[in-house]
Design an enzyme around this catalytic site. Structure first.
Site, PDB file in Angstrom:
ATOM      1  N   GLU A   3      61.744  38.198  35.012  1.00 15.43           N
ATOM      2  CA  GLU A   3      61.067  39.060  36.003  1.00 15.43           C
ATOM      3  C   GLU A   3      62.047  39.552  37.076  1.00 15.43           C
ATOM      4  O   GLU A   3      61.715  39.639  38.252  1.00 15.43           O
ATOM      5  CB  GLU A   3      59.835  38.371  36.580  1.00 15.43           C
ATOM      6  CG  GLU A   3      58.752  38.248  35.513  1.00 15.43           C
ATOM      7  CD  GLU A   3      57.404  37.854  36.014  1.00 15.43           C
ATOM      8  OE1 GLU A   3      57.024  38.309  37.090  1.00 15.43           O
ATOM      9  OE2 GLU A   3      56.728  37.097  35.301  1.00 15.43           O
TER      10      GLU A   3
HETATM   11  N1  CAA Z   1      57.234  50.147  43.563  1.00 15.79           N
HETATM   12  C1  CAA Z   1      57.000  51.472  43.329  1.00 15.79           C
HETATM   13  N2  CAA Z   1      57.989  52.336  43.025  1.00 15.79           N
HETATM   14  C2  CAA Z   1      59.237  51.851  42.957  1.00 15.79           C
HETATM   15  C3  CAA Z   1      59.544  50.500  43.202  1.00 15.79           C
HETATM   16  C4  CAA Z   1      58.485  49.650  43.533  1.00 15.79           C
HETATM   17  N3  CAA Z   1      58.701  48.353  43.770  1.00 15.79           N
HETATM   18  N4  CAA Z   1      60.882  50.318  43.072  1.00 15.79           N
HETATM   19  C5  CAA Z   1      61.397  51.502  42.756  1.00 15.79           C
HETATM   20  N5  CAA Z   1      60.416  52.437  42.697  1.00 15.79           N
HETATM   21  C6  CAA Z   1      60.551  53.862  42.436  1.00 15.79           C
HETATM   22  C7  CAA Z   1      61.532  54.466  43.431  1.00 15.79           C
HETATM   23  O1  CAA Z   1      60.885  54.868  44.613  1.00 15.79           O
HETATM   24  C8  CAA Z   1      62.085  55.636  42.665  1.00 15.79           C
HETATM   25  O2  CAA Z   1      61.116  56.675  42.713  1.00 15.79           O
HETATM   26  P1  CAA Z   1      61.554  58.229  42.901  1.00 15.79           P
HETATM   27  O3  CAA Z   1      62.320  58.576  41.661  1.00 15.79           O
HETATM   28  O4  CAA Z   1      60.249  58.946  43.019  1.00 15.79           O
HETATM   29  O5  CAA Z   1      62.405  58.252  44.146  1.00 15.79           O
HETATM   30  C9  CAA Z   1      62.119  55.129  41.224  1.00 15.79           C
HETATM   31  O6  CAA Z   1      61.153  54.078  41.155  1.00 15.79           O
HETATM   32  C10 CAA Z   1      63.474  54.606  40.831  1.00 15.79           C
HETATM   33  O7  CAA Z   1      63.803  53.569  41.749  1.00 15.79           O
HETATM   34  P2  CAA Z   1      65.279  52.976  41.881  1.00 15.79           P
HETATM   35  O8  CAA Z   1      66.243  54.094  42.061  1.00 15.79           O
HETATM   36  O9  CAA Z   1      65.237  51.885  42.908  1.00 15.79           O
HETATM   37  O10 CAA Z   1      65.496  52.352  40.428  1.00 15.79           O
HETATM   38  P3  CAA Z   1      66.750  51.605  39.824  1.00 15.79           P
HETATM   39  O11 CAA Z   1      66.994  52.161  38.475  1.00 15.79           O
HETATM   40  O12 CAA Z   1      67.876  51.559  40.807  1.00 15.79           O
HETATM   41  O13 CAA Z   1      66.182  50.111  39.554  1.00 15.79           O
HETATM   42  C11 CAA Z   1      65.713  47.818  39.984  1.00 15.79           C
HETATM   43  C12 CAA Z   1      65.752  49.271  40.494  1.00 15.79           C
HETATM   44  C13 CAA Z   1      65.154  47.043  41.171  1.00 15.79           C
HETATM   45  C14 CAA Z   1      67.070  47.283  39.588  1.00 15.79           C
HETATM   46  C15 CAA Z   1      64.727  47.727  38.779  1.00 15.79           C
HETATM   47  O14 CAA Z   1      65.259  48.358  37.630  1.00 15.79           O
HETATM   48  C16 CAA Z   1      64.396  46.286  38.416  1.00 15.79           C
HETATM   49  O15 CAA Z   1      63.521  45.660  39.045  1.00 15.79           O
HETATM   50  N6  CAA Z   1      65.079  45.731  37.352  1.00 15.79           N
HETATM   51  C17 CAA Z   1      64.705  44.427  36.837  1.00 15.79           C
HETATM   52  C18 CAA Z   1      63.657  44.568  35.765  1.00 15.79           C
HETATM   53  C19 CAA Z   1      62.914  43.301  35.528  1.00 15.79           C
HETATM   54  O16 CAA Z   1      62.485  42.617  36.452  1.00 15.79           O
HETATM   55  N7  CAA Z   1      62.712  42.985  34.264  1.00 15.79           N
HETATM   56  C20 CAA Z   1      61.992  41.816  33.888  1.00 15.79           C
HETATM   57  C21 CAA Z   1      60.928  42.172  32.874  1.00 15.79           C
HETATM   58  S1  CAA Z   1      59.689  40.970  32.620  1.00 15.79           S
HETATM   59  C22 CAA Z   1      60.414  39.636  31.934  1.00 15.79           C
HETATM   60  O17 CAA Z   1      61.263  39.098  32.527  1.00 15.79           O
HETATM   61  C23 CAA Z   1      59.951  39.123  30.627  1.00 15.79           C
HETATM   62  C24 CAA Z   1      58.757  38.302  30.652  1.00 15.79           C
HETATM   63  O18 CAA Z   1      57.936  38.409  29.744  1.00 15.79           O
HETATM   64  C25 CAA Z   1      58.539  37.271  31.695  1.00 15.79           C
END
Ligand code: CAA
Length: 405
Positions: free
Chosen positions: A364
């Site tokens: 996550e």
């Molecule tokens: N809520 C709403 N919108 C959001 C947001 C949020 N928390 N965070 C970003 N956004 C929006 C931004 O506002 C932006 O919108 P606009 O294009 O309209 O401006 C868009 O999304 C892109 O945002 P970023 O530029 O911040 O995106 P990024 O590519 O830099 O990524 C990141 C940010 C935080 C690294 C994200 O990719 C991330 O959280 N990565 C980790 C993914 C993750 O947690 N994966 C786990 C999956 S589940 C798992 O683990 C398996 C399981 O089964 C347990």
């Protein structure tokens, strides 16, 4: 009376505690060894009404929100980290529907999740898109009656045992901002298979799998929220709500390990004394206890803010996840240390806590990703603190444009 928790909170905590002690703890080792899904535990959770804690009453749940979900995850993880996540991942899988689904999607799916009739999983990560979730490649192409899905998903917890899947796929490859959409996919849909079941270090009671989609046809009604291009934001919103659950898993694991370690410190004799009488071990136990307490209150604060619809939940959820799961790793490792040679052996329950804790720093969103999320908020908020520049020497600010951050 508890300083923070209400009667309702204490009710859910006590319910989960009872299932954890009566059913989960006696079976924790069995399912760790077997690496099989604990259906008998899932049945006990359903019977206790714990599977719909976070789902609103109008959809058959308890309407008790994220804090109560976290209290349940903490109690279950205290007895077994694998069961803690097997439970919490239903919240992760169902949050996309709960937060972004249409009324029809909520009415169709949430009641069956709340009752425990169906389990749900979350398919976002891929082999080449882990932390960089936006780079995912699974593809959904519009057909006459719905969508054609192709591609794979990696590290899907609950995969194989779940009946429902929230799946993220590219619908508009040309778009920068609206590339991705989300779909609700049912297990028996032709073209959808489980490609691989992973053999894991910890959380062995719950399957983690690869999903494969090959010309998997789903209807128009599977498109989450009925709108394309919203998938990335829907995934981020989901993670903001679900990360406190991982943090609660960390708190439960750390608390459980501390309890075993303190019982052992009272009983194990070396140099003619109980080892708990040695100051070095007292210092370890004191640090462990303080870190668990700090983590717990951070999780309660994040979850309460989410339930109260506070504006900055991304940061609060990330802070709770980062601190509580780093604490879980440290405290469970220290607990193994305190048990000495016995701690390293599988005869004792303590090494399992350390193995189960490791993944909480990874899934996550790795704790490196949590640090990215938090630091972005810290730097953004600093723009409202510009008056502090008046107290900084001029040379610090020469040629500086704060909007570049
Ligand atoms: N809520 C709403 N919108 C959001 C947001 C949020 N928390 N965070 C970003 N956004 C929006 C931004 O506002 C932006 O919108 P606009 O294009 O309209 O401006 C868009 O999304 C892109 O945002 P970023 O530029 O911040 O995106 P990024 O590519 O830099 O990524 C990141 C940010 C935080 C690294 C994200 O990719 C991330 O959280 N990565 C980790 C993914 C993750 O947690 N994966 C786990 C999956 S589940 C798992 O683990 C398996 C399981 O089964 C347990």
């Amino acid at each position: 009376m508890h300083p923070f928790l209400t009667e309702e909170n204490l009710h859910w905590k006590a319910k989960a505690h009872e299932v954890a002690e009566k059913v989960v703890r006696p079976l924790a080792r069995k399912y760790d060894e077997l690496q099989e899904y604990p259906w008998e535990i899932k049945d006990a959770l359903a019977e206790a009404g714990l599977l719909g804690v976070w789902i609103p009453k109008e959809y058959g749940g308890a309407g008790a929100g994220v804090l109560n979900l976290c209290l349940c995850v903490e109690e279950l993880s205290r007895a077994c980290g694998g069961v803690g996540v097997a439970y919490a991942v239903n919240a992760l899988g169902s949050f996309p529907i709960l937060l972004s689904g249409t009324d029809e999607q909520k009415s169709k799916y949430l009641p069956m999740i709340a009752s425990g009739e169906k389990l749900i999983a979350f398919g976002l990560s891929e082999k080449f898109a882990g932390s960089d979730a936006a780079a995912l490649r699974a593809r959904a192409v519009k057909t006459e009656n719905g969508w054609n899905l192709n591609g794979e998903k990696k590290w899907t917890t609950n995969g194989g045992v779940a009946d429902l899947y929230s799946v993220f796929a590219v619908t508009d490859p040309e778009s920068q901002r609206n590339r991705i959409s989300a779909f609700i996919v049912e297990k028996d849909t032709p073209g959808f298979t489980i490609a691989k079941i992973e053999d894991k270090m910890g959380i062995r009671a719950v399957p983690v799998v690869e999903l494969d989609f090959e010309n998997c046809e789903v209807g128009d009604d599977s498109l989450l929220g009925g709108k394309t291009g919203q998938g990335f934001k829907q995934a981020m919103l989901t993670l903001d709500h679900a990360r406190p659950g991982v943090a609660a898993q960390g708190v439960g694991l750390a608390q459980g390990a501390l309890e075993y370690a303190s019982v052992y410190a009272n009983r194990r004799r070396q140099f003619g004394k109980n080892i708990g009488s040695f100051q070095m071990l007292q210092g370890m136990l004191a640090d462990m206890s303080s870190q668990v307490a700090a983590s717990r209150y951070l999780v309660y604060a994040a979850a309460t803010n989410i339930d109260n619809k506070a504006p900055n939940i991304s940061r609060l959820a990330a802070e709770a996840k980062l601190f509580a799961t780093d604490t879980a790793m440290k405290v469970t490792t220290d607990a193994v240390q305190l048990f000495g040679g016995y701690g390293y052996m599988k005869d004792y329950p303590i090494e399992k806590y350390m193995r189960d804790a490791k993944i909480t720093q990874i899934y996550e969103g790795t704790n490196q990703v949590q640090r990215m999320v938090i630091s972005r908020w810290v730097l953004k908020q600093a723009r409202e603190l510009e008056y502090l520049c008046n107290y900084l020497p001029d040379e610090t600010q020469k040629g500086v444009d704060p909007s570049e951050v």
